[in-house]
Design an enzyme around this catalytic site. Sequence first.
Site, mmCIF file in Angstrom:
data_model
loop_
_atom_site.group_PDB
_atom_site.id
_atom_site.type_symbol
_atom_site.label_atom_id
_atom_site.label_comp_id
_atom_site.label_asym_id
_atom_site.label_seq_id
_atom_site.Cartn_x
_atom_site.Cartn_y
_atom_site.Cartn_z
ATOM 1 N N HIS A 219 8.146 11.642 -6.478
ATOM 2 C CA HIS A 219 7.803 12.607 -5.450
ATOM 3 C C HIS A 219 6.478 13.289 -5.780
ATOM 4 O O HIS A 219 5.906 13.103 -6.857
ATOM 5 C CB HIS A 219 8.914 13.638 -5.301
ATOM 6 C CG HIS A 219 10.149 13.078 -4.665
ATOM 7 N ND1 HIS A 219 11.239 13.861 -4.322
ATOM 8 C CD2 HIS A 219 10.471 11.814 -4.289
ATOM 9 C CE1 HIS A 219 12.168 13.107 -3.772
ATOM 10 N NE2 HIS A 219 11.737 11.857 -3.750
ATOM 11 N N GLU B 195 5.696 16.445 -6.414
ATOM 12 C CA GLU B 195 5.653 17.442 -7.481
ATOM 13 C C GLU B 195 5.496 16.804 -8.864
ATOM 14 O O GLU B 195 4.600 17.201 -9.629
ATOM 15 C CB GLU B 195 6.916 18.322 -7.426
ATOM 16 C CG GLU B 195 7.065 19.092 -6.137
ATOM 17 C CD GLU B 195 7.925 18.387 -5.111
ATOM 18 O OE1 GLU B 195 8.727 19.061 -4.438
ATOM 19 O OE2 GLU B 195 7.807 17.137 -4.991
ATOM 20 N N TRP C 244 -9.045 -4.416 28.801
ATOM 21 C CA TRP C 244 -9.150 -3.143 28.101
ATOM 22 C C TRP C 244 -9.749 -2.051 28.966
ATOM 23 O O TRP C 244 -10.856 -2.192 29.492
ATOM 24 C CB TRP C 244 -10.000 -3.301 26.838
ATOM 25 C CG TRP C 244 -9.464 -4.321 25.884
ATOM 26 C CD1 TRP C 244 -10.005 -5.527 25.570
ATOM 27 C CD2 TRP C 244 -8.250 -4.216 25.127
ATOM 28 N NE1 TRP C 244 -9.221 -6.189 24.677
ATOM 29 C CE2 TRP C 244 -8.131 -5.410 24.376
ATOM 30 C CE3 TRP C 244 -7.265 -3.235 25.014
ATOM 31 C CZ2 TRP C 244 -7.061 -5.643 23.522
ATOM 32 C CZ3 TRP C 244 -6.200 -3.470 24.172
ATOM 33 C CH2 TRP C 244 -6.108 -4.659 23.437
ATOM 34 N N THR D 152 5.646 -5.535 29.900
ATOM 35 C CA THR D 152 4.423 -5.488 29.094
ATOM 36 C C THR D 152 4.317 -6.718 28.207
ATOM 37 O O THR D 152 3.236 -7.286 28.033
ATOM 38 C CB THR D 152 4.403 -4.211 28.234
ATOM 39 O OG1 THR D 152 4.411 -3.067 29.091
ATOM 40 C CG2 THR D 152 3.161 -4.157 27.349
ATOM 41 N N ARG E 73 -4.247 -4.069 11.691
ATOM 42 C CA ARG E 73 -5.304 -5.006 11.324
ATOM 43 C C ARG E 73 -6.125 -4.463 10.162
ATOM 44 O O ARG E 73 -6.273 -3.246 10.001
ATOM 45 C CB ARG E 73 -6.245 -5.251 12.510
ATOM 46 C CG ARG E 73 -5.576 -5.752 13.777
ATOM 47 C CD ARG E 73 -6.625 -6.066 14.837
ATOM 48 N NE ARG E 73 -7.461 -4.912 15.129
ATOM 49 C CZ ARG E 73 -7.227 -4.050 16.116
ATOM 50 N NH1 ARG E 73 -6.170 -4.219 16.888
ATOM 51 N NH2 ARG E 73 -8.041 -3.031 16.331
#
Length: 343
Positions: free
Chosen positions: A55, A57, A180, A206, A217
Amino acid sequence: MLTETPEDTALMREALEAGAKGLGTTSPNPPVGAVVARDGEILGLGWHERAGQAHAEPRALADATRRHGPESLRGATLYVTLEPCSTHGRTPPCTQAILDAGIARVVVSATDPNPAHAGRGLELLRESGIEVLSGILEEEGGELIRFFSRHITTGLPWVIAKSATTLDGHTTLPEGMGQWISNEAAREDVQCWRRQCDAILIGGETCRRDNPALTLRGPWAEGRPQPLRVVLTSDENLPRSHRLFTDEHRDRTLVHTGIGLRESLTRLGEMGVSSVMLESGGRLLASALREGLVDELILYLAPLLGGGTTRLLPEEGLFAVIEKPEYLPIGDNLRVRGRVARP
């Protein structure tokens, strides 16, 4: 009464900046940053890099020890963006590491949102004689762990809805003008947000229309697995020749058939997914907003008017408020980002 100082605020910002380096790699754990300091000087710095590893700390304590020796820790202050853990999981409790190091003061940004642990670490430190100050830059600390907070308290992932539109709300261009709407720099910016998320979710429409890759990428893919790619559809007859089913990351593709968005998110949450980027068309986005399942919106506005036949919100009467919106020019695009207000 303990009060914060300008020094506390500045050093907590350092810890938050360090913690942000773990976004996208620590899930299902939260990203956390920590700084060890004395008299305003940073002695050590660390952040949680990935689940199962040390972690923030212990990393900060080890960094200070390496740079200045173990005695530098005694009487020093530890700044940490999230309440130190007090239970033994895949790693030992951070509260014990703090006590063993001789830290005299701990400054915390956000309290642990896990109801089973909230406040226990702070209480243990106080009972052990350590001065504890909490709530420093609390809003920023909560923002850093928002994915974790949503998942640990509801079982659902945090949902970021992302889209690009013309100024009047079209999400496609006229036939023959290309795919685009957003510019290249905005599409690169999307990679930064994808990297933070465990999964990317789209609708069947979609998938069929755009044949997307939905991948990270270049440098954005380094140091973490590709996000899961989830297709939510009522018709399982998807084009199996598309990239989601044929590229080198095809094992990261999931198809959820015949269920609603909430059930899809519930299944992902049960898998440990704490954050989802919704890159769907207008119908699925409208459904997500209507059900109150969108937590955050990222919208790229291009300097265009008109467009194809699809729009960002195809339904009439749908209304949402974006809280504390941020506006960032990216080339000739404008990125609008903010939380979606809950009803």
